[in-house]
Motif scaffolding. Structure first.
Motif, PDB file in Angstrom:
ATOM      1  N   VAL A 246       0.841  -1.197   0.000  1.00  0.00           N
ATOM      2  CA  VAL A 246       0.000   0.000   0.000  1.00  0.00           C
ATOM      3  C   VAL A 246       0.878   1.249   0.000  1.00  0.00           C
ATOM      4  O   VAL A 246       0.624   2.208  -0.742  1.00  0.00           O
ATOM      5  N   GLY A 247       1.928   1.253   0.822  1.00  0.00           N
ATOM      6  CA  GLY A 247       2.831   2.392   0.849  1.00  0.00           C
ATOM      7  C   GLY A 247       3.507   2.630  -0.488  1.00  0.00           C
ATOM      8  O   GLY A 247       3.642   3.776  -0.940  1.00  0.00           O
ATOM      9  N   VAL A 248       3.924   1.553  -1.133  1.00  0.00           N
ATOM     10  CA  VAL A 248       4.566   1.674  -2.449  1.00  0.00           C
ATOM     11  C   VAL A 248       3.594   2.247  -3.481  1.00  0.00           C
ATOM     12  O   VAL A 248       3.968   3.085  -4.309  1.00  0.00           O
ATOM     13  N   LEU A 249       2.336   1.825  -3.424  1.00  0.00           N
ATOM     14  CA  LEU A 249       1.325   2.336  -4.357  1.00  0.00           C
ATOM     15  C   LEU A 249       1.055   3.814  -4.128  1.00  0.00           C
ATOM     16  O   LEU A 249       0.861   4.579  -5.083  1.00  0.00           O
ATOM     17  N   VAL A 250       1.014   4.226  -2.862  1.00  0.00           N
ATOM     18  CA  VAL A 250       0.800   5.646  -2.553  1.00  0.00           C
ATOM     19  C   VAL A 250       1.939   6.486  -3.128  1.00  0.00           C
ATOM     20  O   VAL A 250       1.708   7.531  -3.748  1.00  0.00           O
ATOM     21  N   VAL A 251       3.168   6.026  -2.939  1.00  0.00           N
ATOM     22  CA  VAL A 251       4.330   6.759  -3.453  1.00  0.00           C
ATOM     23  C   VAL A 251       4.324   6.772  -4.980  1.00  0.00           C
ATOM     24  O   VAL A 251       4.645   7.791  -5.603  1.00  0.00           O
ATOM     25  N   ARG A 252       3.935   5.659  -5.567  1.00  0.00           N
ATOM     26  CA  ARG A 252       3.858   5.603  -7.036  1.00  0.00           C
ATOM     27  C   ARG A 252       2.869   6.621  -7.571  1.00  0.00           C
ATOM     28  O   ARG A 252       3.140   7.311  -8.556  1.00  0.00           O
ATOM     29  N   ARG A 253       1.737   6.736  -6.906  1.00  0.00           N
ATOM     30  CA  ARG A 253       0.732   7.721  -7.333  1.00  0.00           C
ATOM     31  C   ARG A 253       1.252   9.139  -7.147  1.00  0.00           C
ATOM     32  O   ARG A 253       1.048  10.017  -7.997  1.00  0.00           O
ATOM     33  N   ALA A 254       1.959   9.373  -6.048  1.00  0.00           N
ATOM     34  CA  ALA A 254       2.493  10.704  -5.791  1.00  0.00           C
ATOM     35  C   ALA A 254       3.573  11.078  -6.809  1.00  0.00           C
ATOM     36  O   ALA A 254       3.642  12.231  -7.258  1.00  0.00           O
ATOM     37  N   ARG A 255       4.397  10.127  -7.158  1.00  0.00           N
ATOM     38  CA  ARG A 255       5.442  10.400  -8.153  1.00  0.00           C
ATOM     39  C   ARG A 255       4.829  10.753  -9.501  1.00  0.00           C
ATOM     40  O   ARG A 255       5.329  11.650 -10.206  1.00  0.00           O
ATOM     41  N   LYS A 256       3.768  10.068  -9.844  1.00  0.00           N
ATOM     42  CA  LYS A 256       3.127  10.329 -11.129  1.00  0.00           C
ATOM     43  C   LYS A 256       2.465  11.696 -11.153  1.00  0.00           C
ATOM     44  O   LYS A 256       2.521  12.413 -12.159  1.00  0.00           O
ATOM     45  N   ALA A 257       1.826  12.070 -10.050  1.00  0.00           N
ATOM     46  CA  ALA A 257       1.081  13.321 -10.014  1.00  0.00           C
ATOM     47  C   ALA A 257       1.933  14.513  -9.595  1.00  0.00           C
ATOM     48  O   ALA A 257       1.754  15.625 -10.098  1.00  0.00           O
ATOM     49  N   LEU A 258       2.863  14.287  -8.657  1.00  0.00           N
ATOM     50  CA  LEU A 258       3.619  15.396  -8.069  1.00  0.00           C
ATOM     51  C   LEU A 258       5.087  15.402  -8.448  1.00  0.00           C
ATOM     52  O   LEU A 258       5.775  16.387  -8.222  1.00  0.00           O
ATOM     53  N   GLY A 259       5.574  14.280  -8.960  1.00  0.00           N
ATOM     54  CA  GLY A 259       6.983  14.186  -9.306  1.00  0.00           C
ATOM     55  C   GLY A 259       7.853  13.656  -8.192  1.00  0.00           C
ATOM     56  O   GLY A 259       9.068  13.533  -8.350  1.00  0.00           O
ATOM     57  N   GLY A 260       7.249  13.334  -7.047  1.00  0.00           N
ATOM     58  CA  GLY A 260       8.015  12.819  -5.922  1.00  0.00           C
ATOM     59  C   GLY A 260       7.194  12.831  -4.653  1.00  0.00           C
ATOM     60  O   GLY A 260       5.972  12.945  -4.688  1.00  0.00           O
ATOM     61  N   ILE A 261       7.881  12.740  -3.518  1.00  0.00           N
ATOM     62  CA  ILE A 261       7.187  12.673  -2.237  1.00  0.00           C
ATOM     63  C   ILE A 261       7.289  13.997  -1.491  1.00  0.00           C
ATOM     64  O   ILE A 261       8.153  14.824  -1.760  1.00  0.00           O
ATOM     65  N   THR A 262       6.369  14.176  -0.563  1.00  0.00           N
ATOM     66  CA  THR A 262       6.413  15.274   0.394  1.00  0.00           C
ATOM     67  C   THR A 262       6.176  14.673   1.779  1.00  0.00           C
ATOM     68  O   THR A 262       5.871  13.483   1.905  1.00  0.00           O
ATOM     69  N   GLY A 263       6.272  15.492   2.797  1.00  0.00           N
ATOM     70  CA  GLY A 263       5.969  15.004   4.134  1.00  0.00           C
ATOM     71  C   GLY A 263       4.539  14.522   4.243  1.00  0.00           C
ATOM     72  O   GLY A 263       4.241  13.536   4.936  1.00  0.00           O
ATOM     73  N   ASP A 264       3.625  15.194   3.540  1.00  0.00           N
ATOM     74  CA  ASP A 264       2.220  14.776   3.552  1.00  0.00           C
ATOM     75  C   ASP A 264       2.040  13.403   2.924  1.00  0.00           C
ATOM     76  O   ASP A 264       1.244  12.587   3.409  1.00  0.00           O
ATOM     77  N   VAL A 265       2.766  13.135   1.866  1.00  0.00           N
ATOM     78  CA  VAL A 265       2.666  11.831   1.202  1.00  0.00           C
ATOM     79  C   VAL A 265       3.148  10.731   2.145  1.00  0.00           C
ATOM     80  O   VAL A 265       2.558   9.645   2.197  1.00  0.00           O
ATOM     81  N   LEU A 266       4.199  11.004   2.894  1.00  0.00           N
ATOM     82  CA  LEU A 266       4.693  10.019   3.865  1.00  0.00           C
ATOM     83  C   LEU A 266       3.619   9.724   4.913  1.00  0.00           C
ATOM     84  O   LEU A 266       3.399   8.566   5.286  1.00  0.00           O
ATOM     85  N   GLY A 267       2.950  10.769   5.386  1.00  0.00           N
ATOM     86  CA  GLY A 267       1.877  10.574   6.350  1.00  0.00           C
ATOM     87  C   GLY A 267       0.724   9.776   5.769  1.00  0.00           C
ATOM     88  O   GLY A 267       0.144   8.911   6.433  1.00  0.00           O
ATOM     89  N   ALA A 268       0.400  10.060   4.511  1.00  0.00           N
ATOM     90  CA  ALA A 268      -0.681   9.324   3.851  1.00  0.00           C
ATOM     91  C   ALA A 268      -0.335   7.847   3.719  1.00  0.00           C
ATOM     92  O   ALA A 268      -1.195   6.976   3.907  1.00  0.00           O
ATOM     93  N   ALA A 269       0.924   7.552   3.403  1.00  0.00           N
ATOM     94  CA  ALA A 269       1.341   6.158   3.265  1.00  0.00           C
ATOM     95  C   ALA A 269       1.174   5.410   4.580  1.00  0.00           C
ATOM     96  O   ALA A 269       0.682   4.275   4.615  1.00  0.00           O
ATOM     97  N   VAL A 270       1.555   6.054   5.683  1.00  0.00           N
ATOM     98  CA  VAL A 270       1.426   5.420   7.001  1.00  0.00           C
ATOM     99  C   VAL A 270      -0.036   5.171   7.336  1.00  0.00           C
ATOM    100  O   VAL A 270      -0.422   4.073   7.760  1.00  0.00           O
ATOM    101  N   GLU A 271      -0.869   6.190   7.141  1.00  0.00           N
ATOM    102  CA  GLU A 271      -2.278   6.071   7.545  1.00  0.00           C
ATOM    103  C   GLU A 271      -3.081   5.128   6.662  1.00  0.00           C
ATOM    104  O   GLU A 271      -4.060   4.538   7.124  1.00  0.00           O
ATOM    105  N   LEU A 272      -2.713   4.961   5.420  1.00  0.00           N
ATOM    106  CA  LEU A 272      -3.401   4.000   4.559  1.00  0.00           C
ATOM    107  C   LEU A 272      -2.896   2.578   4.794  1.00  0.00           C
ATOM    108  O   LEU A 272      -3.648   1.617   4.632  1.00  0.00           O
ATOM    109  N   ALA A 273      -1.636   2.456   5.175  1.00  0.00           N
ATOM    110  CA  ALA A 273      -1.086   1.127   5.455  1.00  0.00           C
ATOM    111  C   ALA A 273      -1.650   0.545   6.742  1.00  0.00           C
ATOM    112  O   ALA A 273      -1.808  -0.678   6.862  1.00  0.00           O
ATOM    113  N   LEU A 274      -1.962   1.397   7.719  1.00  0.00           N
ATOM    114  CA  LEU A 274      -2.481   0.916   9.007  1.00  0.00           C
ATOM    115  C   LEU A 274      -3.800   0.165   8.857  1.00  0.00           C
ATOM    116  O   LEU A 274      -3.910  -0.987   9.310  1.00  0.00           O
TER     117      LEU A 274
END
Length: 285
Positions: A246-274
């Protein structure tokens, strides 16, 4: 240093999850008939210990990506302090799944183990989100500090260790001991009793009374045995892998839309993985 900090993220999850697990276990001991209460308090404690920072990141990421605007606009939306409808819906959704899945686990006597495993597994998304092939979406901020700092081999080693720990936690589940129930009318029915071990069913010698008015005895001539739930052990390891996916998929989506990660994306990965980890555990418990 940033890479090392991300590598130790599962250890932080272990500490936070341990406190939440203690709350779930404590409520379960005091009110075993209230698994929903234990689940709600466990999730709230875990959220409070993290300062709800990951939930804020989830909300900002949902608002930004949900807007379906250009990259710069999405990043600007994510940086704003207010929360839009996508953010509210995402927070409500993950919390509902967290509580529902943890309640199911608690009903099966696997509550504190589940929240502990899920807390560690969700933080495991951080080293994977910061592996060397993942850039930052901004030149500043938390994402810029930690992006591309963790080697994939290191993330894989941490994952293997986490899987082993999750299986070990699952083994700490209260054992179920097989025996027989001698009912008040003289009949015998099969049952499972918790916490009764080393009981022999030779007549009534070594028997134990039950709350239902019958007498629990072991299988005649043999010691009572403890079953190991193989599906539960498999689910513990699988929950870790699902969280990482799930975390890898979140980052993949962020890279496609934003070009990379932000602190918010890291938080989203944690909260969706839980919730993903808790749901996996609920379905295999």
């Amino acid at each position: 240093m940033a890479g090392q900090a991300m590598g130790f993220a599962p250890v932080v999850g272990l500490l936070l999850g341990g406190i939440s697990a203690a709350v779930v276990a404590g409520v379960g001991a005091l009110k075993p008939e209230a698994p929903l209460l234990a689940a709600v308090l466990g999730v709230v404690v875990l959220m409070a210990l993290s300062g709800a920072l990951h939930l804020d990141g989830l909300a900002d990421t949902a608002d930004g990506l949900g807007s379906r605007r250009d990259r710069e606009t999405m990043l600007r939306i994510m940086k704003q302090s207010d929360i839009g409808p996508f953010g509210v819906a995402s927070i409500a959704g993950v919390l509902l799944v967290d509580v529902a899945a943890l309640t199911t686990c608690a009903q099966a006597g696997f509550g504190w183990q589940a929240i502990l495993i899920a807390a560690v597994a969700s933080r495991l998304t951080l080293p994977w989100s910061c592996r060397t092939s993942v850039p930052s979406a901004r030149p500043d901020g938390l994402g810029a500090m930690v992006a591309s700092t963790v080697r994939p081999a290191v993330a894989a080693i941490i994952t293997a260790a986490t899987v082993l720990c999750a299986v070990a936690f699952a083994l700490l589940a209260a054992p179920t001991t097989r025996g027989q129930l001698l009912t008040s009318d003289g009949g015998i029915s099969r049952m499972y009793g918790e916490g009764i071990s080393g009981v022999y069913g030779e007549g009534l010698r070594g028997s134990a009374p039950t709350s239902g008015g019958g007498i629990w005895v072991g299988v005649e001539g043999t010691p009572a045995t403890t079953d190991v739930n193989a599906l539960q052990l498999l689910g513990a390891g699988l929950a870790v892998l699902v969280a990482v996916a799930v975390g890898v998929l979140v980052v993949r989506r962020a890279r496609k839309a934003l070009g990379g990660i932000t602190g918010d994306v890291l938080g989203a990965a944690v909260e969706l993985a839980l919730p993903a980890a808790l749901l996996t555990l609920a379905l295999t418990t």
